[in-house]
Every structure is written in structure tokens, then in C-alpha cells.
Design a protein around this motif. Sequence first.
Motif, PDB file in Angstrom:
ATOM      1  N   GLY A  43      -5.141  18.421 -10.819  1.00 18.21           N
ATOM      2  CA  GLY A  43      -4.528  17.406  -9.967  1.00 18.21           C
ATOM      3  C   GLY A  43      -4.114  17.921  -8.610  1.00 18.21           C
ATOM      4  O   GLY A  43      -4.383  17.288  -7.574  1.00 18.21           O
ATOM      5  N   GLU A  44      -3.450  19.074  -8.563  1.00 21.16           N
ATOM      6  CA  GLU A  44      -2.962  19.596  -7.297  1.00 21.16           C
ATOM      7  C   GLU A  44      -4.112  19.964  -6.362  1.00 21.16           C
ATOM      8  O   GLU A  44      -4.074  19.650  -5.166  1.00 21.16           O
ATOM      9  CB  GLU A  44      -2.072  20.810  -7.546  1.00 21.16           C
ATOM     10  N   THR A  45      -5.157  20.617  -6.902  1.00 20.71           N
ATOM     11  CA  THR A  45      -6.303  21.015  -6.076  1.00 20.71           C
ATOM     12  C   THR A  45      -7.025  19.802  -5.519  1.00 20.71           C
ATOM     13  O   THR A  45      -7.369  19.758  -4.325  1.00 20.71           O
ATOM     14  CB  THR A  45      -7.279  21.864  -6.909  1.00 20.71           C
ATOM     15  N   LEU A  46      -7.254  18.795  -6.359  1.00 22.07           N
ATOM     16  CA  LEU A  46      -7.957  17.593  -5.894  1.00 22.07           C
ATOM     17  C   LEU A  46      -7.100  16.786  -4.927  1.00 22.07           C
ATOM     18  O   LEU A  46      -7.618  16.180  -3.986  1.00 22.07           O
ATOM     19  CB  LEU A  46      -8.369  16.740  -7.094  1.00 22.07           C
ATOM     20  N   THR A  47      -5.799  16.774  -5.148  1.00 19.79           N
ATOM     21  CA  THR A  47      -4.915  16.087  -4.200  1.00 19.79           C
ATOM     22  C   THR A  47      -4.957  16.765  -2.839  1.00 19.79           C
ATOM     23  O   THR A  47      -4.985  16.091  -1.795  1.00 19.79           O
ATOM     24  CB  THR A  47      -3.468  16.068  -4.737  1.00 19.79           C
ATOM     25  N   GLN A  48      -4.964  18.092  -2.829  1.00 25.33           N
ATOM     26  CA  GLN A  48      -5.084  18.822  -1.573  1.00 25.33           C
ATOM     27  C   GLN A  48      -6.399  18.501  -0.885  1.00 25.33           C
ATOM     28  O   GLN A  48      -6.463  18.329   0.338  1.00 25.33           O
ATOM     29  CB  GLN A  48      -4.990  20.335  -1.829  1.00 25.33           C
ATOM     30  N   CYS A  49      -7.461  18.368  -1.655  1.00 24.28           N
ATOM     31  CA  CYS A  49      -8.768  17.978  -1.116  1.00 24.28           C
ATOM     32  C   CYS A  49      -8.689  16.598  -0.469  1.00 24.28           C
ATOM     33  O   CYS A  49      -9.232  16.378   0.621  1.00 24.28           O
ATOM     34  CB  CYS A  49      -9.802  17.994  -2.237  1.00 24.28           C
ATOM     35  N   ALA A  50      -7.995  15.660  -1.143  1.00 26.59           N
ATOM     36  CA  ALA A  50      -7.838  14.307  -0.600  1.00 26.59           C
ATOM     37  C   ALA A  50      -7.027  14.322   0.685  1.00 26.59           C
ATOM     38  O   ALA A  50      -7.322  13.587   1.640  1.00 26.59           O
ATOM     39  CB  ALA A  50      -7.177  13.399  -1.639  1.00 26.59           C
ATOM     40  N   MET A  51      -5.992  15.173   0.744  1.00 28.59           N
ATOM     41  CA  MET A  51      -5.168  15.269   1.944  1.00 28.59           C
ATOM     42  C   MET A  51      -5.961  15.846   3.109  1.00 28.59           C
ATOM     43  O   MET A  51      -5.817  15.409   4.256  1.00 28.59           O
ATOM     44  CB  MET A  51      -3.919  16.092   1.653  1.00 28.59           C
ATOM     45  N   GLU A  52      -6.818  16.818   2.823  1.00 25.78           N
ATOM     46  CA  GLU A  52      -7.662  17.380   3.882  1.00 25.78           C
ATOM     47  C   GLU A  52      -8.655  16.342   4.405  1.00 25.78           C
ATOM     48  O   GLU A  52      -9.102  16.422   5.545  1.00 25.78           O
ATOM     49  CB  GLU A  52      -8.408  18.606   3.346  1.00 25.78           C
ATOM     50  N   ALA A  53      -8.975  15.349   3.562  1.00 24.07           N
ATOM     51  CA  ALA A  53      -9.890  14.285   3.968  1.00 24.07           C
ATOM     52  C   ALA A  53      -9.165  13.107   4.606  1.00 24.07           C
ATOM     53  O   ALA A  53      -9.809  12.126   4.999  1.00 24.07           O
ATOM     54  CB  ALA A  53     -10.690  13.807   2.761  1.00 24.07           C
ATOM     55  N   GLY A  54      -7.808  13.185   4.691  1.00 24.31           N
ATOM     56  CA  GLY A  54      -7.079  12.153   5.409  1.00 24.31           C
ATOM     57  C   GLY A  54      -5.905  11.525   4.711  1.00 24.31           C
ATOM     58  O   GLY A  54      -5.125  10.800   5.336  1.00 24.31           O
ATOM     59  N   ALA A  55      -5.717  11.758   3.401  1.00 17.04           N
ATOM     60  CA  ALA A  55      -4.560  11.184   2.704  1.00 17.04           C
ATOM     61  C   ALA A  55      -3.273  11.838   3.193  1.00 17.04           C
ATOM     62  O   ALA A  55      -3.238  13.045   3.460  1.00 17.04           O
ATOM     63  CB  ALA A  55      -4.700  11.376   1.196  1.00 17.04           C
ATOM     64  N   ALA A  56      -2.207  11.049   3.304  1.00 13.79           N
ATOM     65  CA  ALA A  56      -0.948  11.571   3.848  1.00 13.79           C
ATOM     66  C   ALA A  56      -0.120  12.303   2.804  1.00 13.79           C
ATOM     67  O   ALA A  56       0.666  13.189   3.142  1.00 13.79           O
ATOM     68  CB  ALA A  56      -0.130  10.428   4.437  1.00 13.79           C
ATOM     69  N   GLY A  57      -0.259  11.961   1.536  1.00 15.97           N
ATOM     70  CA  GLY A  57       0.546  12.588   0.499  1.00 15.97           C
ATOM     71  C   GLY A  57       0.327  11.895  -0.825  1.00 15.97           C
ATOM     72  O   GLY A  57      -0.455  10.941  -0.930  1.00 15.97           O
ATOM     73  N   ALA A  58       0.990  12.379  -1.865  1.00 12.48           N
ATOM     74  CA  ALA A  58       0.775  11.833  -3.201  1.00 12.48           C
ATOM     75  C   ALA A  58       1.955  12.166  -4.096  1.00 12.48           C
ATOM     76  O   ALA A  58       2.769  13.044  -3.792  1.00 12.48           O
ATOM     77  CB  ALA A  58      -0.505  12.409  -3.806  1.00 12.48           C
TER      78      ALA A  58
END
Length: 373
Positions: A290-305
Amino acid sequence: MQNLSKQTKIHLLVDRIYSKAALDALAELGISDLHVENGRSLQLLQEADKQVAFTSKAQLNEEQVLMFSFVSNRSWAKKIVQHLTEKLSLNIPGKGSIYAKDIELALHTSSLEINEPKNLIESEHLVSSDLIGIACVVQKGEGNHVAQIGLSTGTAMPVVSYGIGTGLRNRLGLWRILIPAEKEVSTLVVNRDEADTVMDMMIDVGQLDQPGKGFIFQFPIELGVLNTKFSVGESKQAASIEQIISAIDTIQGSTEWRRKSFSKHSEGEKQRRYLTGLVDFSLICNEGFGETLTQCAMEAGAAGATIRHLKYMSLHDRKSSISPAREISVMTIGQAQVETITEALKSNGLLTPEVSGELHINPVPKACTFLGK
């Protein structure tokens, strides 16, 4: 990006003492794949002084609840809700809640099964429609404070779950120690006509439009049967207020009569800025990713989770690469970001057997957090 699959996600919330009955009913219904999350429900403790019972000084009763969720075809939503309402007596106040929300299943592992119900019984239990869910992410220890609005207004029995926040905190370097990672997520389901006022009251109580206080958003719900047992304690009346409400529902033939007309909104409502054009973007995967994929999403533009722990259960013991220990990472992103973030997650192994990921997307009509001065 592959075509989005339109499905329904059923949420069943019951007290722990009813968990076996819930699992038996789900297995009998033919539900195979489901997730379970721990949380707590809140109720008001009845006070001798009725003027105290509905104020910020009121005492709360907490009960441990289990939150079951599973995906099925949209055409089954109402029948599933009515079936489980009948089997688990959810029309009786205090037995639990169930609701269905439409989702877009953007991506999912081949191991995931879209549940097709069997042995459905004919039931005509009343269901509420035109509902709105409100989810509020705050610092640990603040969940009850904002959630109590649902009880004090008589609009919803709230449920609080637990998570770890990422986003702004991760970008602060050493300053991150000043912002706790632990979060509480307070969820309420209310009538659409009441949603804006209840949400605004929660913002006021939690100061959610101030720096570092939290995030709140709405999500649409198609239908449900909601728990109306807002308080506990000794009653000297022949029937409780919840039993009276249930009886009037039956007489009226719907729950529409319950809708409230609030006399006024908060003073800050006209000046407050809201976020619109967003979606609830939920990533579910095996624990540890979860943490690694969330970081991937943030690098692609997500602000947080906010990341929460789930337990996966296969009620029919079929073989699957899905781990019993799962995580859900909930992000609120712009509609225009969906394809970019989805492709980034797919490229980083979301659908591999070791990750066994899935993406659920549904609209966010309105959200609020600190937006700067």
C-alpha cells in the motif's frame, strides 16, 4: 486505459456480536470475495437531563463493529440489500446498517470475483434512496468530536475507523514529527437534503478548513437501510423513539418523512470554499504494498491518501492469490488525473499476483480542507 466496469459495492455494518450471523447470511447468499474492517459505532448515552443529552457535553457509548464490503453487479443492489435486511433483521433499530454505492471498477486482479448472489429471497423491506455519505479524516482522537454531529442532529449513526495519513506530512522532512500519522475516519450516511448542512456543521466543529485539521468529502449512495438507534440507556416509555420511527416508516410506506429542514446553516457557509470535480480513488492491495503504490500515485499527481487495514475472506474457500491481510489507500483526486494515476499504478505492478490489486472509483460532489488564505 481499459474500459471501466460499472458495479455496485455493498457495505454491511454490524456489531461484533452479530458477526457470525452476518457471515452465515453472506455465505448462504453466495458471496465469495469480501473484505472486513474494524471500527466503532457511536451512540448517545441517555441522560436524566435531556438538555445535556444533545450537547457537546453529552457522553458517548462506543461499540465495536465489523464493516463487511463486497462487489456485485448493479442490477442486484436493491435485492441484496432487501435480502440481508430480512435475514439479519436490519429493519430493527440497533441491528446494523447496509447500503449500496455505485462504483467504477477501473482495474482488478484476475483473482477477484464479482459476486453473483444466489438463493435470494423475495423481500419488500423499505429502503432509503437519494442518500449521501460523508467521510471525514482527522487526527487520532478527534473522530468522535466531528462524528457526534450525526447524533446531535438526529441524522445518522456514525462509524469511526482507523488509518495512517500520507501526503503533506511526507513532504515536510523533519517537520513531519509535528503532524501525527495516525488518523481516524468518521463516516456518516444521511439524506441528500441534509448532507450539505451536516457537512458544514462538521467542518465548523472540527475546524476542517484550518491548516492541518483534516479533510472531509461527500460520496453518493444509491440506497440503504440505516440504523436509527442513536442513543442507549434505560427507557421508561412503552416504546423507544427508534421503534416509533420504524412503525411510522411502515405506515408511511417510505422513509421520506424523516427528512429534516434545518432552520439555518453555519455562519461560515457562504464564505467557505469547497473542492469540486473530484473522485474517490480507492486502491486495494495485499498488505505491504500500500505505501509503495500510494507513493507511486502521489508521484503521478495525487495529493495524499489515508491507508487502512482490511481482512480478505473467501467464504467458499476457493484458491486465490489474494492475501488475507489487505490494505486500502483512499485518495481524492481530480477527474482529469484518473487515467494518469491508474496507468502509473498498473505499470508498477498493481495487477501482479503478489500485489493482487484493484481500483474503485466513484464521484465526490463536494470536499473541503484548508485551501490557503
